[in-house]
Design an enzyme around this catalytic site. Structure first.
Site, mmCIF file in Angstrom:
data_model
loop_
_atom_site.group_PDB
_atom_site.id
_atom_site.type_symbol
_atom_site.label_atom_id
_atom_site.label_comp_id
_atom_site.label_asym_id
_atom_site.label_seq_id
_atom_site.Cartn_x
_atom_site.Cartn_y
_atom_site.Cartn_z
ATOM 1 N N LYS A 54 1.021 -1.188 -0.033
ATOM 2 C CA LYS A 54 -0.141 -0.130 0.077
ATOM 3 C C LYS A 54 0.993 1.126 -0.196
ATOM 4 O O LYS A 54 0.592 2.313 -0.606
ATOM 5 C CB LYS A 54 -0.860 -0.052 1.450
ATOM 6 C CG LYS A 54 -2.064 -0.913 1.023
ATOM 7 C CD LYS A 54 -2.647 -1.503 2.405
ATOM 8 C CE LYS A 54 -3.656 -2.569 2.351
ATOM 9 N NZ LYS A 54 -4.335 -3.039 3.309
ATOM 10 N N GLN A 98 -5.002 -2.025 9.765
ATOM 11 C CA GLN A 98 -4.662 -3.261 8.950
ATOM 12 C C GLN A 98 -5.094 -4.558 9.894
ATOM 13 O O GLN A 98 -5.007 -4.582 11.059
ATOM 14 C CB GLN A 98 -3.156 -3.515 8.714
ATOM 15 C CG GLN A 98 -2.803 -4.706 8.028
ATOM 16 C CD GLN A 98 -3.493 -4.739 6.408
ATOM 17 O OE1 GLN A 98 -3.488 -3.802 5.934
ATOM 18 N NE2 GLN A 98 -3.829 -5.992 5.819
ATOM 19 N N ASP A 123 -11.545 2.112 4.132
ATOM 20 C CA ASP A 123 -11.657 0.397 3.892
ATOM 21 C C ASP A 123 -13.273 0.505 3.657
ATOM 22 O O ASP A 123 -13.621 -0.566 3.256
ATOM 23 C CB ASP A 123 -11.343 0.113 5.311
ATOM 24 C CG ASP A 123 -10.283 -0.992 5.236
ATOM 25 O OD1 ASP A 123 -9.846 -1.170 4.211
ATOM 26 O OD2 ASP A 123 -9.565 -1.210 6.214
HETATM 27 N N1 GUN Z 1 -6.719 -7.432 6.062
HETATM 28 C C1 GUN Z 1 -6.738 -7.986 4.838
HETATM 29 N N2 GUN Z 1 -7.816 -7.415 3.946
HETATM 30 C C2 GUN Z 1 -8.038 -6.209 4.669
HETATM 31 C C3 GUN Z 1 -8.446 -5.041 4.144
HETATM 32 O O1 GUN Z 1 -9.384 -4.982 3.176
HETATM 33 N N3 GUN Z 1 -8.777 -4.051 4.962
HETATM 34 C C4 GUN Z 1 -7.868 -4.048 6.131
HETATM 35 N N4 GUN Z 1 -7.956 -2.973 7.080
HETATM 36 N N5 GUN Z 1 -7.073 -5.127 6.471
HETATM 37 C C5 GUN Z 1 -7.260 -6.178 5.759
#
Ligand code: GUN
Length: 299
Positions: A54, A98, A123
Site C-alpha cells: 500500500k 490493517q 476501507d
Molecule cells: N486485511 C486483509 N484485507 C484487509 C482489508 O481489506 N482491509 C484491512 N484494513 N485489513 C485487511
C-alpha cells in the site's frame, strides 16, 4: 473452449492511472495532496507485506503515505487515542487499520474500526459507510468488492439483468458485493456454510464470485458453462503456494472468463484503495470549502 483469463495487472494499472489523475486534479483545484495513514499493530508477516504494498503504491501515484507501526502489546486505549489524533489531522484524508489485530485486542476490532471518522474510512468498514451502501448512496466502499465490479466493467462483462451468485457472506466481501451487484441490477444469491445444494445454486450464476476462504471449494461441476468466475480467495496451502477458492485448472475449461490466483482480482484491491483515498480527500476538500463559504470566507 478454454475461458478468457482475466489477469488483474492490466485492470489495476488502469485504475491506478485514474487515481493518479485524481491526485493531479486535487492539487490543481484545492492545492491539496491526498494523504493516507496505515496503522499496523504487531508483526503479522502477511500484513507487513500488504502494508508495504500500500505504501509503495501511494508513492507511485503521488499520495502521501505514512505507516504507523505499533507494538504487539498495544492496548485498545492507545490505539483509539492514535485514531483520534489522526481523525483531527486535516492533512490525513484516509485512515486504515490493517487487520487482523493481535489476539489481545482482536475482540475490540469493531470498536476500533468504528472510531475512524467515516469520512476518512478508506476501507469502507464503518457502519455509516455500510449503511450508505445499503440504502444506495455509496460514499466509501470496501476495496475488494469494488474491485470486482470495476473488473467486470473494464472487461466489458454486462452485470444488468444477470444472475449472480456469491459464495461467502463476510462483511469485507460477500455482503458489500451483494449490494454493489444489486445496485447494478443483477439478481443476486448469497451462499454460505448452511446453503443446501451449493453446487446446484452456484451453477445458476452467470457471474460466480468465490469468497469463502476455502481452497478448492469451487469445483468444475459448480460452474455454469460460459459463466464469469471471480475468485477472491487467497489461501496459503504451502509456505510459497497461494491458491484461490476455485479449482482453476478444471474451472477454466467450463467458464467463459475466470480470474487466476495469484494475479487476479486481488491486484485491484490496492488500486481501489488509492481511488478511495483520492475520493475521501476530494469530499473533505469540498466540505471544507462549503463550510468556508457559509462563514463568509472566514476559513
Ligand atoms: N486485511 C486483509 N484485507 C484487509 C482489508 O481489506 N482491509 C484491512 N484494513 N485489513 C485487511
Amino acid at each position: 473452449m478454454t475461458a478468457k483469463i482475466l489477469y488483474g495487472k492490466e485492470f489495476a494499472e488502469k485504475i491506478k492511472e485514474s487515481a493518479r489523475q485524481g491526485v493531479e486534479e486535487l492539487k490543481k483545484k484545492f492545492g491539496v495532496t491526498p494523504g493516507l495513514t496505515v496503522i499496523i499493530v504487531g508483526e503479522n508477516p502477511a500484513s507487513q507485506v500488504y502494508v508495504r504494498n500500500k505504501h509503495k503504491t501511494c508513492a507511485e501515484l503521488g499520495i502521501i503515505s505514512q505507516v504507523v507501526a505499533l507494538p504487539e502489546d498495544t492496548t485498545k486505549e492507545a490505539l483509539l487515542a492514535k485514531i483520534d489524533e489522526l481523525n483531527a489531522d486535516k492533512n490525513i484524508h484516509g485512515i486504515l487499520v490493517q487487520l487482523p489485530l493481535p489476539a489481545a485486542i482482536k475482540a475490540h476490532s469493531d470498536e476500533i474500526l468504528n472510531r475512524i471518522d467515516p469520512r476518512k474510512d478508506v476501507d469502507g468498514f464503518h457502519p455509516v459507510n455500510v449503511g450508505k451502501l445499503v440504502i444506495g448512496t455509496p460514499a466509501l466502499v470496501p476495496c475488494t468488492p469494488a474491485g470486482c465490479i470495476e473488473m467486470l466493467d473494464l472487461a466489458g462483462i454486462e452485470i444488468d439483468g444477470k444472475r449472480a451468485v456469491i459464495i461467502g457472506r463476510s462483511n469485507i466481501v460477500g455482503k458489500p458485493l451483494l449490494h454493489l451487484l444489486m445496485a447494478r441490477h443483477a439478481t443476486v444469491t448469497v451462499c454460505h456454510t448452511h446453503t443446501k445444494n451449493l453446487a446446484e445454486v452456484a451453477r445458476e450464476g452467470e457471474i460466480l464470485v468465490a469468497a469463502s476462504g476455502k481452497a478448492g471449494l469451487v469445483t468444475a461441476d459448480m460452474i455454469r458453462p460460459g459463466a464469469t468466475v471471480i475468485d477472491v480467495g487467497i489461501n496459503r496451502i504451502a509456505p510459497k503456494k497461494l491458491v484461490g477458492d476455485v479449482d482453476f485448472d478444471a474451472a477454466k475449461e467450463i467458464a467463459g472468463a475466470i480470474t487466476p490466483v495469484p494475479g487476479g482480482v486481488g491486484l485491484l484491491t490496492v488500486a481501489m484503495l488509492m481511488k478511495n483515498v483520492v475520493k475521501a480527500a476530494k469530499l473533505q476538500c469540498e466540505m471544507r470549502n462549503a463550510q468556508c463559504v457559509m462563514r463568509n470566507g472566514d476559513c
